[in-house]
Design an enzyme around this catalytic site. Structure first.
Site, PDB file in Angstrom:
ATOM      1  N   CYS A 395     -44.671  22.509  -4.054  1.00  0.00           N
ATOM      2  CA  CYS A 395     -45.414  22.822  -5.273  1.00  0.00           C
ATOM      3  C   CYS A 395     -44.571  23.708  -6.196  1.00  0.00           C
ATOM      4  O   CYS A 395     -43.609  23.221  -6.786  1.00  0.00           O
ATOM      5  CB  CYS A 395     -46.768  23.440  -4.936  1.00  0.00           C
ATOM      6  SG  CYS A 395     -47.941  23.354  -6.322  1.00  0.00           S
ATOM      7  N   HIS A 521     -48.783  19.272  -1.555  1.00  0.00           N
ATOM      8  CA  HIS A 521     -48.824  20.175  -0.411  1.00  0.00           C
ATOM      9  C   HIS A 521     -48.841  19.370   0.890  1.00  0.00           C
ATOM     10  O   HIS A 521     -49.908  19.105   1.456  1.00  0.00           O
ATOM     11  CB  HIS A 521     -50.074  21.064  -0.476  1.00  0.00           C
ATOM     12  CG  HIS A 521     -50.022  22.095  -1.559  1.00  0.00           C
ATOM     13  ND1 HIS A 521     -49.685  23.398  -1.313  1.00  0.00           N
ATOM     14  CD2 HIS A 521     -50.258  22.003  -2.893  1.00  0.00           C
ATOM     15  CE1 HIS A 521     -49.707  24.088  -2.450  1.00  0.00           C
ATOM     16  NE2 HIS A 521     -50.054  23.250  -3.429  1.00  0.00           N
ATOM     17  N   GLU A 523     -48.154  20.210   3.839  1.00  0.00           N
ATOM     18  CA  GLU A 523     -48.636  20.978   5.001  1.00  0.00           C
ATOM     19  C   GLU A 523     -50.114  20.743   5.274  1.00  0.00           C
ATOM     20  O   GLU A 523     -50.584  20.915   6.408  1.00  0.00           O
ATOM     21  CB  GLU A 523     -48.373  22.480   4.796  1.00  0.00           C
ATOM     22  CG  GLU A 523     -49.245  23.183   3.763  1.00  0.00           C
ATOM     23  CD  GLU A 523     -48.748  23.090   2.331  1.00  0.00           C
ATOM     24  OE1 GLU A 523     -49.213  23.872   1.483  1.00  0.00           O
ATOM     25  OE2 GLU A 523     -47.892  22.213   2.050  1.00  0.00           O
TER      26      GLU A 523
END
Length: 553
Positions: A395, A521, A523
């Site tokens: 990001c 993102h 993750e």
């Protein structure tokens, strides 16, 4: 899958487990909820988990990470509590807007209805109007026919004034639902007094007393403890808390959160729940082979690397919870112990960067907002770009990589993101077009899952093993495509694009061992069963770099 004829007056086909907590916060209600859900899922039951948070914010989207940890984002664009990340990582099943509800959202809904005249002139009160709305949302996921069990975690501690309407709603639901269709698990603490060399049960007794005063009798007690609970103490707790002895569950401190499902299995938590709720149709034993295989690789690594996480909220690890857990998953996949070294980006400068990043086999520049620590992130990226150290940007980390490249490779002096400098002569990162007319902060970013098409042959495409992916977003600013041709000519290519808008989703360097960054993102989609491919490849690149450094030394 389990079969059951719906009998509830609430017209639901699921059974409901409510998880409350006492004595202190941070005991691990989310991990216990996720662990129980994993055990039930491993027996063949369809399970989901939801979190009810007592704060008045509509959602955690506008909260500083130091206030409440990271803001987790679901596929449908909900900004939620970080516990939903635990739910997804354990169950490998996506959550949604319906899985996280706050006091603010409840009151907002009720007040909107009142303004629309929905209550026909009645006095709007906490009971029944607020509690009715809470109950409606508690039952929502169970009415879709998709789940056999809905686990509801109640945020905060028993006794907190903010949590009282939630507890009252649970009390009413227990009265309305058939006896075996609901169950309360209370998580509490048995503190160990070193001077007396013994565990103390009084805080647990007081916590259960407070719960009972609010109208709820726990069916099962899960007792967090540093030491094993003697049989006599379990009997004492059972006696004074009015539960069965075999419903006093020991929850010892674990070496990893991923060990908790096995510890709860050993304590037979799932068996107690199945028996009390008369759940039928599940397997005799949970199938945990995949989970055990993951734990085996996690606890018996053959490699070890150090990754530097450069961010501005590093004093609170929960601010980057999903990133840290994604490294656990990717490390296990590579049979590698990943040590994450948190580095405050404000402390990095051109003069200190070599010292700060010394010994790092890879560097991840984390997401965030605002200009604090921004220049430190740029210094870190320049260092790893020039030194050939594996780099991963997420990001804002991608936006930093773009700004650094513009300044130091393209020679665009003063290049910046308009978030940091609205008057920059080279706005290589700018506010998204649809964001320019927005004035409200909450829930207005580009949120949720979007499609990304990857460039064939790119590092990104090789990592994913696909040319079309979907990832979750949370941002307002984007790569300025007016500069794309300059970037690509100099070696930074757009390896991922949104097919509808042309928005640059990923960039990477052609002539670098591993320099990959994404606007999204990744993750948030990494789980035990499906480690995220970008993290897996990044860790693999870090292992290779480490081996090269050892060989040179």
């Amino acid at each position: 899958m389990p079969d059951r004829t719906p009998t509830s007056t609430a017209a639901t086909t699921a059974k409901f487990i409510f998880v409350t907590g006492g004595v202190t916060s941070s005991l691990g209600k989310g991990i216990i909820s996720a662990s129980l859900a994993k055990l039930l899922q491993a027996r063949g039951f369809r399970v989901t988990i939801q979190k009810f948070d007592p704060y008045i914010n509509i959602d955690p989207g506008t909260l500083n990470p130091y206030e409440h940890g990271e803001c987790y984002v679901t596929d449908d664009g909900a900004e939620t509590d970080l516990d939903l990340g635990h739910y997804e990582r354990f169950l490998n099943v996506p959550t949604s807007q319906a899985n996280n509800v706050t006091t603010g959202r409840i009151y907002d809904s009720v007040i909107r209805k009142e303004r629309e005249g929905a209550y026909l002139g009645k006095t709007v009160q906490v009971v029944p109007h607020i509690t009715d709305e809470i109950k409606r949302r508690m039952l929502l996921l169970g009415q879709k026919g998709e789940f056999d069990v809905v686990i509801t975690e109640i945020g905060g501690c028993i006794g907190d004034i903010e949590s009282l309407p939630f507890v009252e709603a649970v009390r009413q639901l227990r009265w309305e639902l058939p006896p075996t269709d609901s169950l309360v698990i209370h998580l509490t603490l048995l503190p160990y007094l070193a001077a007396a060399k013994e565990l103390k049960t009084k805080p647990t007794q007081h916590s259960v007393r407070d719960l009972r005063e609010a109208g709820l009798q726990p069916d099962i007690l899960v007792c967090r403890s540093e030491h094993s609970i003697p049989a006599e103490m379990r009997k004492k707790i059972a006696l004074f808390c009015n539960v069965q002895v075999n419903s006093v569950i020991e929850s010892l401190d674990a070496d990893s959160i991923y060990s908790v499902p096995l510890l709860m299995r050993k304590e037979k938590l799932d068996e107690r729940v199945i028996k009390k709720m008369k759940l039928v149709g599940g397997a005799q034993e949970p199938d945990l082979d995949v989970w055990k295989d993951f734990l085996g690789r996690l606890k018996n690594p053959t490699e070890e690397v150090t990754v530097a996480l450069v961010g501005k909220y590093v004093e609170l690890p929960d601010a980057y919870k999903s990133i840290l857990e994604a490294f656990v998953h990717a490390g296990a996949q590579n049979e590698c112990k990943v040590t994450v070294r948190m580095i405050q980006s404000e402390h990095i400068s051109a003069e200190t960067v070599a010292q700060q990043l010394h010994g790092a086999d890879g560097v991840l520049v984390a997401p965030g907002f605002g200009e604090r620590g921004f220049e430190g992130k740029l210094a870190a990226i320049r260092y790893v770009r020039e030194a050939g150290i594996p780099f991963f940007g997420i990001c804002l980390g991608m936006q930093c990589a773009v700004v650094e490249f513009a300044r130091n490779v393209l020679g665009l002096h003063g290049a910046n993101s308009t978030e940091m400098d609205a008057a920059t002569p080279y706005p290589v990162i700018g506010l998204m077009e649809e964001q320019k007319t927005i004035t409200q902060k909450g829930g207005t970013m580009r949120l949720g899952s979007y499609v990304c098409e990857l460039r064939k042959g790119s590092k990104a495409a090789k990592a994913y093993g696909a040319n079309r992916i979907e990832e979750r977003h949370r941002h307002r600013y984007e790569f300025n495509n007016e500069f794309l041709q300059q970037f690509e000519a100099a070696g930074m290519v757009a390896s991922g694009l949104n097919p509808d808008t042309g928005l640059v989703e990923m960039v990477e360097l052609r002539d670098h061992p591993w320099f990959v960054a994404g606007q999204f993102h990744p993750e948030l989609k990494s789980t035990v069963q499906a480690p995220h491919p970008l993290f897996v490849r990044f860790v693999r690149a870090a292992i290779q770099h480490h081996k090269q450094q050892v060989a040179v030394a």
